[in-house]
Design a protein around this motif. Structure first.
Motif, short mmCIF file in Angstrom:
data_model
loop_
_atom_site.label_atom_id
_atom_site.label_comp_id
_atom_site.label_asym_id
_atom_site.label_seq_id
_atom_site.Cartn_x
_atom_site.Cartn_y
_atom_site.Cartn_z
N GLU A 116 0.83 -1.21 0.00
CA GLU A 116 0.00 0.00 0.00
C GLU A 116 0.86 1.26 0.00
N ASP A 143 1.92 1.86 -3.41
CA ASP A 143 0.78 2.38 -4.17
C ASP A 143 0.56 3.86 -3.86
N PHE A 144 0.86 4.28 -2.63
CA PHE A 144 0.75 5.70 -2.26
C PHE A 144 1.58 6.56 -3.20
N ASN A 180 0.25 6.21 -7.06
CA ASN A 180 -1.05 6.86 -7.33
C ASN A 180 -1.47 7.71 -6.14
N PRO A 181 -0.77 8.82 -5.89
CA PRO A 181 -1.11 9.63 -4.71
C PRO A 181 -2.49 10.26 -4.80
N LYS A 208 -5.21 9.08 -5.78
CA LYS A 208 -6.25 8.14 -5.38
C LYS A 208 -6.61 8.31 -3.91
N TYR A 209 -5.61 8.69 -3.09
CA TYR A 209 -5.82 8.81 -1.65
C TYR A 209 -6.02 10.27 -1.23
N THR A 210 -5.26 11.18 -1.84
CA THR A 210 -5.36 12.59 -1.45
C THR A 210 -6.63 13.25 -1.96
N GLY A 215 -7.20 12.48 2.34
CA GLY A 215 -6.24 11.73 3.14
C GLY A 215 -4.81 12.20 2.91
N LYS A 216 -3.95 11.87 3.83
CA LYS A 216 -2.53 12.23 3.73
C LYS A 216 -1.71 10.95 3.62
N ILE A 217 -0.69 11.04 2.80
CA ILE A 217 0.21 9.89 2.65
C ILE A 217 1.01 9.72 3.94
#
Length: 647
Positions: free
Chosen positions: A212, A215-216, A219-220, A222-224, A228-230
């Motif tokens: 994961e 993946d951060f 594809n940042p 996708k989460y930000t 969300g924060k990495i």
């Protein structure tokens, strides 16, 4: 393809040493071929030959060098035309405006040489002024001799600086002026050996967490996009050999971003302030190449908890390094595109500030593999090994309880070595069993000198273990018993312990009783005991103490534990309980052990004939297996369906 047009054609690289060589050759050429020094290559004549030239009137001038015991002979113009002298006409490579001698000679005593020349001049009525005297000096040579010590010192200094520079890591860390540079190694996926997640067997939970993180970075958005924060960091924690560094290598192989790898000890140096400087330089390089990953192996080298009372000042450098690391991971101006991975097997001693959320947001526990994961690890390490048959990997996985990934790799390698030692063309099942025995018990010593009485005692001791464990429900299932010495042990009973997540008091009691079966058998058969039960006593004493002081399984002490998971009690000078409690603890530990010892004696007395039969058979065969116990004792009434079947 035309070689001249090929851009890959190797061409000599320009070097500053070429200039030095040209200058040196120029100086040497001047020295050798200048007018002042070219006469050294002239033909030599003897003083007697000079007397002949004087009598013939061929000499124009004689220049006597008083400090070298040499003389230059200049011929007249008429003499130069003679055939005898034509070979020595000046052929100097460099032009000169001064007269050049045609001959040279060496003389002995100066006074005698002068007297002979004067005598010849008078006899032949020659011009006495043809004799001149001179002291020759080499100006350039004198300068070189004067400067030579300084040149040597400077050359040695340059050599040392270049050597120090060549010994450094990334960023010129070895050079004296770049000592504060980071020693991190930048992973290059094109040239370095690539390890992927396919090479990491087992560790499903840890692998998922690490995947994961990769993946951060890939594809940042996708989460930000959801706010969300990495994560800024992930800490891999676990026993040695479980695959923490291998997981990091897999991240380096999978991530398409720069990957900086180094050890915690790389920050530590003899110079004050170097550690903090290297941390700053490491994060600067990582930010310049962001998004990127930093992997710090064995982070406890710099992440150890800071002491409150540091009187000696010996830890100031390490604490300064840790402070800088804390600032870089979560401070003003922190770049969120740099993720820090770290590995340690001593998470209990790390500083709390390093472990908080915002620095190491995730702690990934990499535990010892279970039976299913061990099977997957065997599959990975058996790929390069040539086996003689389709091995039962479930059998091998059950044979190695408590083994880490590194231990399993060692088993596979040891099995291959054993097969080669025995002259086999391929590795078979027995080689793996021998490898497990070799790693757990040590090297087999069949030639160890043991008296018949000692061998009989060892046989009954091991038979006692086997008998008691066979009669107890919660004791570990037996695999084999041997009286062949291995390592420091004279005999051994091999079990396959059930891999439990929680342990109940009756289970611990049965295990302790089976462990005491060896000493109990000596007492029942010989009515005397020996020192052979040392390792057994050490094991059960630790178990009994853990029941009383750690797990709260004793009625007298109650639901209390004196265990400190932070490890801080190791540095205390006092016990966490009173002297009265200490006496109760000692008494309860003794009662637990003696109760199980009496229980083991009772079991063996009830099965004395079977114990004797088993011991005698063991004396005959030296190694017996589960089948032999079933033949003597019959099936266990509480046989586990999943228990390992004998080979």
């Amino acid at each position: 393809m035309n070689k001249d047009n090929n851009p890959n054609t190797k061409k000599p690289k320009f070097s500053s040493y070429w200039i030095y060589a040209i200058i040196l050759l120029f100086i040497v050429g001047i020295q050798l071929f200048s007018g002042e020094n070219s006469w050294q290559s002239l033909p030599s004549i003897t003083p007697a030959k000079l007397q002949t030239f004087l009598k013939d009137g061929d000499v124009n001038k004689i220049l006597i060098i008083t400090n070298t015991r040499q003389a230059k002979v200049y011929l007249t113009d008429e003499a130069k035309d003679k055939d005898i002298h034509k070979k020595v006409i000046n052929k100097s490579f460099l032009p000169t405006t001064t007269a050049v001698p045609q001959y040279k000679l060496k003389y002995g005593d100066l006074q005698n040489f002068e007297n002979e020349i004067d005598k010849t001049i008078k006899e032949n009525t020659l011009d006495p002024n043809i004799v001149e005297f001179e002291q020759e000096s080499n100006f350039l040579g004198d300068i070189i001799i004067t400067l030579l010590p300084f040149i040597l010192i400077i050359a040695i200094w340059i050599f040392l600086m270049r050597r120090m520079s060549a010994g450094g890591g990334a960023g010129g860390g070895g050079q004296i002026f770049n000592i504060g540079k980071s020693k991190a190694r930048l992973f290059d996926e094109k040239t370095d050996t690539k390890v992927t997640f396919k090479d990491v067997a087992g560790l499903e939970g840890a692998k998922e967490e690490v995947q994961e993180i990769v993946d951060f970075l890939k594809n940042p958005d996708k989460y930000t996009s959801l706010g969300g924060k990495i994560p800024k960091g992930a800490l891999l924690v676990g026993p040695p050999g479980t695959g923490k560094t291998l997981l990091a290598k897999a991240v380096a192989g999978e991530a398409k971003v720069p990957f900086f790898s180094l050890s915690g000890s790389d920050f530590v140096e003899m110079f004050v302030g170097v550690g903090a400087s290297r941390v700053r330089d490491l994060f600067k390089q990582a930010k310049d190449k962001s998004p990127s990953i930093i992997f710090i192996d064995e982070i406890d080298a710099i992440g150890r908890a800071r002491g409150k009372n540091n009187f000696t000042g010996s830890n100031d450098e390490r604490e300064n390094t840790l402070n800088q690391l804390l600032t870089e991971m979560d401070g003003f101006g922190t770049n969120t595109n740099v993720i820090v991975l770290a590995a340690t097997n001593r998470a209990d001693i790390l500083d709390k500030a390093l472990m908080r959320a915002g620095r190491f947001d995730r702690q990934i526990y990499v535990d010892l593999p279970d039976v299913r994961e061990r099977k997957e690890i065997f599959e990975v390490h058996l790929r390069p090994i040539k086996t003689s048959e389709a091995l039962d990997l479930d059998f091998l996985a059950k044979q190695t309880p408590g083994f880490s990934g590194a231990d399993i790799a060692n088993v596979c390698n040891e099995a291959a070595l054993i097969a080669a030692r025995n002259g086999k063309k391929a590795v078979d099942k027995q080689d793996f069993l021998d490898a497990v025995d070799r790693i757990v018990g040590g090297l087999e010593k069949k030639n160890k000198i043991i008296t018949p009485e000692e061998k009989k005692t060892i046989a009954y001791h091991e038979a006692g273990h086997a008998t008691v464990s066979w009669m107890l429900e919660h004791a570990a299932p037996l695999v084999k018993v041997t009286i062949v010495p291995r390592g420091q042990s004279l005999g051994a009973a091999w079990y396959l312990p059930e891999e439990r997540l929680i342990v109940r008091p009756e289970q611990m009691a049965d295990e302790m009783c089976a462990t005491l079966g060896g000493r109990a058998a000596e007492y029942v058969i010989f009515n005397k005991i020996s020192t052979g039960a040392l390792s057994d006593l050490e094991k059960i004493t630790k178990q009994a103490r853990a029941m009383v002081t750690i797990y709260g399984l004793n009625e007298k002490i109650g639901n209390l534990t004196y265990y400190d998971s932070s490890g801080q009690t190791d540095y205390n000078f006092s016990k966490p309980y009173s002297e009265e409690t200490a006496q109760i603890i000692d008494k309860e530990i003794s009662l637990i052990i003696e109760k199980q010892y009496a229980r083991a004696i009772e079991i063996l007395k009830q099965n004395k004939d079977k114990l004797t039969e088993l011991a005698e058979y063991l004396l005959e065969k030296e190694v017996i297996f589960k089948d032999d116990l079933e033949r003597i004792f019959g099936k266990r009434p509480f046989e586990n369906k999943e228990e390992l079947q004998p080979n």
